[in-house]
Structures are given as C-alpha cells and as structure tokens.
Design a protein around this motif. Structure first.
Motif, PDB file in Angstrom:
ATOM      1  N   THR A 162       1.892  -8.651  -0.452  1.00 26.11           N
ATOM      2  CA  THR A 162       1.879  -7.276  -0.948  1.00 26.11           C
ATOM      3  C   THR A 162       0.737  -7.071  -1.938  1.00 26.11           C
ATOM      4  O   THR A 162       0.018  -6.059  -1.887  1.00 26.11           O
ATOM      5  CB  THR A 162       3.225  -6.934  -1.610  1.00 26.11           C
ATOM      6  OG1 THR A 162       4.286  -7.118  -0.667  1.00 26.11           O
ATOM      7  CG2 THR A 162       3.240  -5.495  -2.099  1.00 26.11           C
ATOM      8  N   ALA A 163       0.550  -8.026  -2.833  1.00 24.56           N
ATOM      9  CA  ALA A 163      -0.526  -7.921  -3.816  1.00 24.56           C
ATOM     10  C   ALA A 163      -1.895  -7.903  -3.148  1.00 24.56           C
ATOM     11  O   ALA A 163      -2.776  -7.108  -3.520  1.00 24.56           O
ATOM     12  CB  ALA A 163      -0.435  -9.080  -4.811  1.00 24.56           C
ATOM     13  N   VAL A 164      -2.102  -8.772  -2.155  1.00 28.84           N
ATOM     14  CA  VAL A 164      -3.385  -8.808  -1.452  1.00 28.84           C
ATOM     15  C   VAL A 164      -3.601  -7.514  -0.672  1.00 28.84           C
ATOM     16  O   VAL A 164      -4.706  -6.945  -0.677  1.00 28.84           O
ATOM     17  CB  VAL A 164      -3.460 -10.032  -0.516  1.00 28.84           C
ATOM     18  CG1 VAL A 164      -4.739  -9.986   0.336  1.00 28.84           C
ATOM     19  CG2 VAL A 164      -3.430 -11.325  -1.325  1.00 28.84           C
ATOM     20  N   SER A 165      -2.565  -7.022  -0.011  1.00 30.54           N
ATOM     21  CA  SER A 165      -2.688  -5.775   0.752  1.00 30.54           C
ATOM     22  C   SER A 165      -3.065  -4.609  -0.152  1.00 30.54           C
ATOM     23  O   SER A 165      -3.930  -3.794   0.182  1.00 30.54           O
ATOM     24  CB  SER A 165      -1.381  -5.475   1.494  1.00 30.54           C
ATOM     25  OG  SER A 165      -1.075  -6.488   2.425  1.00 30.54           O
ATOM     26  N   LEU A 166      -2.401  -4.517  -1.311  1.00 30.77           N
ATOM     27  CA  LEU A 166      -2.739  -3.461  -2.260  1.00 30.77           C
ATOM     28  C   LEU A 166      -4.173  -3.607  -2.765  1.00 30.77           C
ATOM     29  O   LEU A 166      -4.912  -2.628  -2.891  1.00 30.77           O
ATOM     30  CB  LEU A 166      -1.764  -3.485  -3.436  1.00 30.77           C
ATOM     31  CG  LEU A 166      -0.347  -2.965  -3.151  1.00 30.77           C
ATOM     32  CD1 LEU A 166       0.576  -3.287  -4.319  1.00 30.77           C
ATOM     33  CD2 LEU A 166      -0.352  -1.466  -2.875  1.00 30.77           C
ATOM     34  N   GLY A 192      -7.610  -1.076  -2.838  1.00 31.86           N
ATOM     35  CA  GLY A 192      -8.126  -0.610  -4.123  1.00 31.86           C
ATOM     36  C   GLY A 192      -7.094  -0.437  -5.207  1.00 31.86           C
ATOM     37  O   GLY A 192      -7.367   0.203  -6.227  1.00 31.86           O
ATOM     38  N   VAL A 193      -5.889  -0.994  -5.034  1.00 34.10           N
ATOM     39  CA  VAL A 193      -4.830  -0.880  -6.032  1.00 34.10           C
ATOM     40  C   VAL A 193      -4.566  -2.255  -6.637  1.00 34.10           C
ATOM     41  O   VAL A 193      -4.212  -3.199  -5.928  1.00 34.10           O
ATOM     42  CB  VAL A 193      -3.527  -0.326  -5.411  1.00 34.10           C
ATOM     43  CG1 VAL A 193      -2.405  -0.303  -6.442  1.00 34.10           C
ATOM     44  CG2 VAL A 193      -3.755   1.057  -4.836  1.00 34.10           C
ATOM     45  N   LEU A 231       2.071   3.157  -0.492  1.00 36.48           N
ATOM     46  CA  LEU A 231       1.986   3.206  -1.942  1.00 36.48           C
ATOM     47  C   LEU A 231       0.566   3.545  -2.402  1.00 36.48           C
ATOM     48  O   LEU A 231       0.388   4.343  -3.332  1.00 36.48           O
ATOM     49  CB  LEU A 231       2.434   1.875  -2.544  1.00 36.48           C
ATOM     50  CG  LEU A 231       2.350   1.757  -4.065  1.00 36.48           C
ATOM     51  CD1 LEU A 231       3.144   2.850  -4.754  1.00 36.48           C
ATOM     52  CD2 LEU A 231       2.836   0.374  -4.518  1.00 36.48           C
ATOM     53  N   ALA A 232      -0.428   2.958  -1.768  1.00 38.90           N
ATOM     54  CA  ALA A 232      -1.813   3.240  -2.159  1.00 38.90           C
ATOM     55  C   ALA A 232      -2.131   4.720  -1.997  1.00 38.90           C
ATOM     56  O   ALA A 232      -2.767   5.333  -2.870  1.00 38.90           O
ATOM     57  CB  ALA A 232      -2.773   2.390  -1.329  1.00 38.90           C
ATOM     58  N   GLY A 233      -1.675   5.312  -0.904  1.00 42.42           N
ATOM     59  CA  GLY A 233      -1.898   6.737  -0.692  1.00 42.42           C
ATOM     60  C   GLY A 233      -1.227   7.580  -1.757  1.00 42.42           C
ATOM     61  O   GLY A 233      -1.793   8.567  -2.253  1.00 42.42           O
ATOM     62  N   ALA A 234      -0.004   7.180  -2.141  1.00 47.27           N
ATOM     63  CA  ALA A 234       0.732   7.936  -3.154  1.00 47.27           C
ATOM     64  C   ALA A 234       0.081   7.819  -4.521  1.00 47.27           C
ATOM     65  O   ALA A 234      -0.027   8.801  -5.267  1.00 47.27           O
ATOM     66  CB  ALA A 234       2.179   7.441  -3.207  1.00 47.27           C
ATOM     67  N   ILE A 235      -0.365   6.613  -4.879  1.00 47.36           N
ATOM     68  CA  ILE A 235      -0.988   6.417  -6.188  1.00 47.36           C
ATOM     69  C   ILE A 235      -2.278   7.230  -6.294  1.00 47.36           C
ATOM     70  O   ILE A 235      -2.554   7.857  -7.330  1.00 47.36           O
ATOM     71  CB  ILE A 235      -1.262   4.921  -6.418  1.00 47.36           C
ATOM     72  CG1 ILE A 235       0.055   4.190  -6.680  1.00 47.36           C
ATOM     73  CG2 ILE A 235      -2.229   4.707  -7.583  1.00 47.36           C
ATOM     74  CD1 ILE A 235      -0.078   2.690  -6.806  1.00 47.36           C
ATOM     75  N   LYS A 236      -3.026   7.248  -5.238  1.00 45.12           N
ATOM     76  CA  LYS A 236      -4.293   7.979  -5.267  1.00 45.12           C
ATOM     77  C   LYS A 236      -4.088   9.492  -5.301  1.00 45.12           C
ATOM     78  O   LYS A 236      -4.994  10.234  -5.660  1.00 45.12           O
ATOM     79  CB  LYS A 236      -5.151   7.567  -4.073  1.00 45.12           C
ATOM     80  CG  LYS A 236      -5.641   6.119  -4.185  1.00 45.12           C
ATOM     81  CD  LYS A 236      -6.292   5.618  -2.914  1.00 45.12           C
ATOM     82  CE  LYS A 236      -6.665   4.149  -3.049  1.00 45.12           C
ATOM     83  NZ  LYS A 236      -7.267   3.603  -1.818  1.00 45.12           N
ATOM     84  N   SER A 237      -2.882   9.926  -4.955  1.00 45.38           N
ATOM     85  CA  SER A 237      -2.596  11.367  -5.027  1.00 45.38           C
ATOM     86  C   SER A 237      -2.304  11.822  -6.456  1.00 45.38           C
ATOM     87  O   SER A 237      -2.220  13.015  -6.722  1.00 45.38           O
ATOM     88  CB  SER A 237      -1.401  11.709  -4.135  1.00 45.38           C
ATOM     89  OG  SER A 237      -0.191  11.287  -4.737  1.00 45.38           O
ATOM     90  N   GLU A 245     -10.685  -0.259   4.367  1.00 41.76           N
ATOM     91  CA  GLU A 245     -10.142   0.816   3.543  1.00 41.76           C
ATOM     92  C   GLU A 245     -10.284   0.540   2.059  1.00 41.76           C
ATOM     93  O   GLU A 245     -10.018   1.386   1.225  1.00 41.76           O
ATOM     94  CB  GLU A 245      -8.675   1.038   3.880  1.00 41.76           C
ATOM     95  CG  GLU A 245      -8.456   1.392   5.347  1.00 41.76           C
ATOM     96  CD  GLU A 245      -6.977   1.575   5.634  1.00 41.76           C
ATOM     97  OE1 GLU A 245      -6.289   2.235   4.828  1.00 41.76           O
ATOM     98  OE2 GLU A 245      -6.503   1.078   6.652  1.00 41.76           O
ATOM     99  N   LYS A 246     -10.724  -0.669   1.701  1.00 46.22           N
ATOM    100  CA  LYS A 246     -10.838  -1.013   0.278  1.00 46.22           C
ATOM    101  C   LYS A 246     -11.951  -0.182  -0.364  1.00 46.22           C
ATOM    102  O   LYS A 246     -13.026  -0.060   0.173  1.00 46.22           O
ATOM    103  CB  LYS A 246     -11.125  -2.501   0.118  1.00 46.22           C
ATOM    104  CG  LYS A 246     -11.166  -2.952  -1.341  1.00 46.22           C
ATOM    105  CD  LYS A 246     -11.343  -4.435  -1.432  1.00 46.22           C
ATOM    106  CE  LYS A 246     -11.399  -4.867  -2.879  1.00 46.22           C
ATOM    107  NZ  LYS A 246     -11.586  -6.310  -3.035  1.00 46.22           N
ATOM    108  N   GLN A 247     -11.667   0.344  -1.515  1.00 43.24           N
ATOM    109  CA  GLN A 247     -12.653   1.176  -2.186  1.00 43.24           C
ATOM    110  C   GLN A 247     -13.501   0.330  -3.132  1.00 43.24           C
ATOM    111  O   GLN A 247     -13.043  -0.626  -3.688  1.00 43.24           O
ATOM    112  CB  GLN A 247     -11.949   2.284  -2.976  1.00 43.24           C
ATOM    113  CG  GLN A 247     -11.208   3.252  -2.070  1.00 43.24           C
ATOM    114  CD  GLN A 247     -10.616   4.402  -2.846  1.00 43.24           C
ATOM    115  OE1 GLN A 247     -10.496   4.354  -4.066  1.00 43.24           O
ATOM    116  NE2 GLN A 247     -10.268   5.456  -2.151  1.00 43.24           N
TER     117      GLN A 247
END
Length: 440
Positions: free
Chosen positions: A63-67, A71-72, A358-364, A438-440
């Motif tokens: 999960t940590a690596v995926s996030l 970019g999270v 989660l990444a999409g939600a955080i970036k919102s 997708e990594k920023q």
C-alpha cells in the motif's frame, strides 16, 4: 500456502461500535539506523502525518509503495524492530504478479524465483501442465523475506518507523486521528490504513469478530540445498485422511513445503523446530521418502506451525471495510485460508485499488472524498474477497476429509476425473495498469 499472524494490545477510545480498553505492553527497542525514521518517543511532541499505515507486512508495504507511485507519501508503523523475517514462502499467481508489475518490482523478483510449470498429485491421481492448460498463467513461489525487502527498498527514506507498536487510537477535536504508541510517543494522522494482520486490533475496534479457526493446522518450512535442489518446477501434492502435504521448488536452491492436519483445537503454540520437524515427519511417514528428505533439509529458523482461520464478511452483517477515515487492507479485513493461494495476492490487489482511490481523493482536497473513496474501495473489494474466502474454505474442507469412503471418492473420481485446471484458476484473472506512469 501463506498465512500471517499478528497480535497486539490496543486501547481505543470513542470507537464507533463499542468501547474497547485493554492493557498495552511493550518494551522499548533500539531503532535501526539508516533509512528508517525514529519516533518522537518520550519528548512530548505530537507529529502530524497525512497518511499512516499500521503494519509493515505485505499489505502495508504494498500500500505504501502504491501510494508513493501516485505521489502520496505515507508513514508505516511496524511494531517489530526490523522487517519481519518470519514466515517461509508463499505462492503468487498471475493476479499477484500483475500488481507487482504495476508497482514496478516484479522483474526483480522473477529473476530470483522459478516459474512453476504444473502440478502433480501423489500416486499420480492427476497431473497438470499449467502453461498448456492456460498460457496466461504465472505461478511462482516467493520467499516472504525477500518480497518484504524488495517492497521496502522502493520507499523513500524515513517511510518506515520500526519498534512502533500501536497502543491507543482516538479521534481529535480537530477531526484528525490520534495515535499513541506503546513507548508513549504520539502522532496525529488525517488518514489511517490498518494493515495489522489477521489479529488486527483495529479490526476489532471496528466491530469485526475474531477470525474463526477452521479445524486444521499447518506446519510449513523452506528447505535449503546449497548444491542445488533436485526437483522439477512443479507443485507436488499428497492427500490422506485428514492430512495433506505438498512441496514446490521456489528457486534453484530452495523448496517450500507444508503439511496440513486436522486438529480439534488450535493447540499449544510451539516454535521448537525439532518438535515441529518430528511432528511433520510423523504425519507423512508413509508417504514418498522425498517428503522426509525435504523436512530434514529445512533450517530451524524457517519452520513454523500455525492454526488456520478465516473471517466471512457476511453482507449486511459484517461491518464495512472503513469507518470514517480509517480503513482495513489484507488479512486485517478478510483473512482467508491458504487453500487457493490468494491471501497475499488479494492483499496486493487491495493495495493498488485503495491507493488509486485514496490518491484521487487526497488530490481533490476534500476530506469527505477520502471517506467516499474508502466506501468505494470496500464495495469493490468485498465483491472479490468474500467469494474467494468462502471458496478457499470449502476447498480446504474437501481436502481435509477424514472419512475413508469420501476420501476414496475424492481420490478416484473428483480429482482425476472431474477437476479441470482452467476453471479453477479463473479467480486469478485480475489485472491493473502500471502506477509508474501516474506518479507525479
């Protein structure tokens, strides 16, 4: 087969279901130096983190690596003083490899572990050529230790905080989640992801019942042959009455094996390798001699015994996967028996699905989007993991039959005449796109 076990003492205040208060106990451990983050133990500071992952096993690190790929950043709290070296090996099917491809670590593991070409049942009940029956399949045994090390190496400096046993969790007046560790240090998190294994205290707080013992235990080990192991890259199965065994080469020098046996109770916990080897050899004493040789060739620190358990996530009865901005992943949410080899694979699937949402939600920048992302994750993954949990349980029940008549039917009719490999592997048809791009 693979099964992780974790226990912890945790005090939860103002839980959404019931007030749980237990004594926490832990001794202070020295932090490893280098790329791992020290805690703020004892200095009264409260650190603020956006995403905290509780548990540094396969689910937590994936999960940590995926996030991170998206970019999270996150902080992983692991109660042990180093990466978990316990456990032997696990099998990863093509769905697991699809996830590892997506996060960019699969090829490093492929180079170390052999591809399994098929399976063979003892006494020639049935033989399968995996790639002939389904060329899309990929099945490899992977050492748990190396998988964890490979995932951890992908995280930035300071991402993993060892010797960090969770003792207390409660909401704050500001809407964050307060986490207190057993050493007295504290941090506040906007989001908490529970990856704390089959004995998850966070799951207990959320109202989940304890995983239920299924009536049999497993002894597992990883045999080592310094001059090279002599076996073909196939899974070799053996069935008896109330007992079964298997072995599979995982690399040119190592062979993973297990023995499952019926037991009316989980039994006393033992880590004495000589006792476990003696018990394993007694269980398979009338079976082919290579089983005895493999057990004898197993180093003491790679042999373990576990009672097997699962949790059925009944619709409308079981709690959801998330409460507010706290969510469960892997065995913490849906422990299953290892009869389909899907425990680790499903944890990997959970990781990438949750990370994307989660990444999409955080970036919102909308805190309510995080809660909606967790609900979406829970709904999507429940449809996947609940049927697999039930199916794994039923398969295990059949393979652990004791009655001589039904065992004869299983061995003479079900396995050799009715079993077909490709339909049995439909559950491995999970794919995901690369997270690297997708990594920023």
């Amino acid at each position: 087969m693979a099964m992780a076990s974790a226990t912890s003492s945790l005090t939860i205040l103002r839980s959404p279901s019931a007030l749980v208060s237990t004594l926490s106990h832990a001794s202070k451990m020295l932090m490893r130096s280098g790329s791992f983050q020290p805690s703020n133990r004892g200095n009264g500071e409260v650190r603020k983190e956006e995403v905290v992952i509780v548990g540094g096993g396969i689910a937590g690190l994936a999960t940590a690596v995926s996030l991170d790929r998206l970019g999270v950043k996150s902080t992983v709290l692991e109660q042990a003083e180093s990466l978990r070296s316990g456990g032997t090996s696990l099998t990863l099917s093509k769905n697991g490899w699809s996830v590892l491809d997506a996060i960019g670590v699969a090829n490093r593991l492929r180079s170390q572990f052999s591809q399994i070409e098929g399976s063979e049942d003892g006494k020639q009940l049935r033989s399968f050529n995996l790639l002939e029956e389904d060329p899309s399949q990929e099945l490899r045994g992977v050492e748990r230790r190396i998988l964890l090390e490979t995932l951890a190496a992908e995280l930035p400096k300071g991402a993993i905080q060892f010797s960090s046993k969770l003792a207390r969790i409660e909401p704050t007046s500001e809407g964050d989640i307060s986490l207190e560790l057993a050493d007295g240090s504290k941090l506040h998190a906007t989001t908490v992801i529970g990856c704390d294994g089959i004995g998850s205290p966070i799951a207990k707080w959320m109202g989940f019942h304890e995983p239920k013992y299924v009536g049999y235990c497993a002894i597992r080990g990883l045999a080592t042959y310094s001059d090279g192991q002599p076996y073909e890259p196939r899974v070799n199965y053996f069935y008896g009455r109330g007992v079964r065994a298997a072995y599979v080469p995982v690399s040119p020098t190592k062979v993973y094996w297990f023995v499952c046996f019926n037991s009316p109770s989980p039994g006393p916990s033992t880590t004495d390798s000589s006792v476990l080897k003696k018990q394993a050899k007694e269980l398979v004493r009338n079976w082919p001699s290579e089983l005895l040789d493999i057990v004898d060739s197993t180093p003491d620190d790679t042999i373990i015994r576990n009672p097997l358990a699962d949790r059925w996530l009944w619709p409308t009865i079981s709690p959801p996967a998330s409460t507010g901005r706290i969510v469960l992943v892997g065995d913490a949410w849906h422990p299953m028996t290892p009869n389909l080899g899907q425990g680790a694979c499903c944890a990997l699937e959970d990781a990438v699905v949750l990370a994307k949402k989660l990444a999409g939600a955080i970036k919102s920048k909308d805190q309510y989007s995080v809660e909606e992302a967790f609900r979406s994750y829970g709904s999507e993954r429940w449809c996947r993991v609940f049927p697999l949990t039930v199916r794994a349980h039923l398969v295990g029940s059949i393979l652990q039959w004791e009655n001589p008549l039904v065992c004869s039917i299983r061995n003479k009719i079900i396995i050799p005449k009715l079993a077909s490999l490709k339909p049995m592997l439909e559950h491995t048809n999970f794919t995901c796109e690369s997270l690297q791009e997708e990594k920023q």
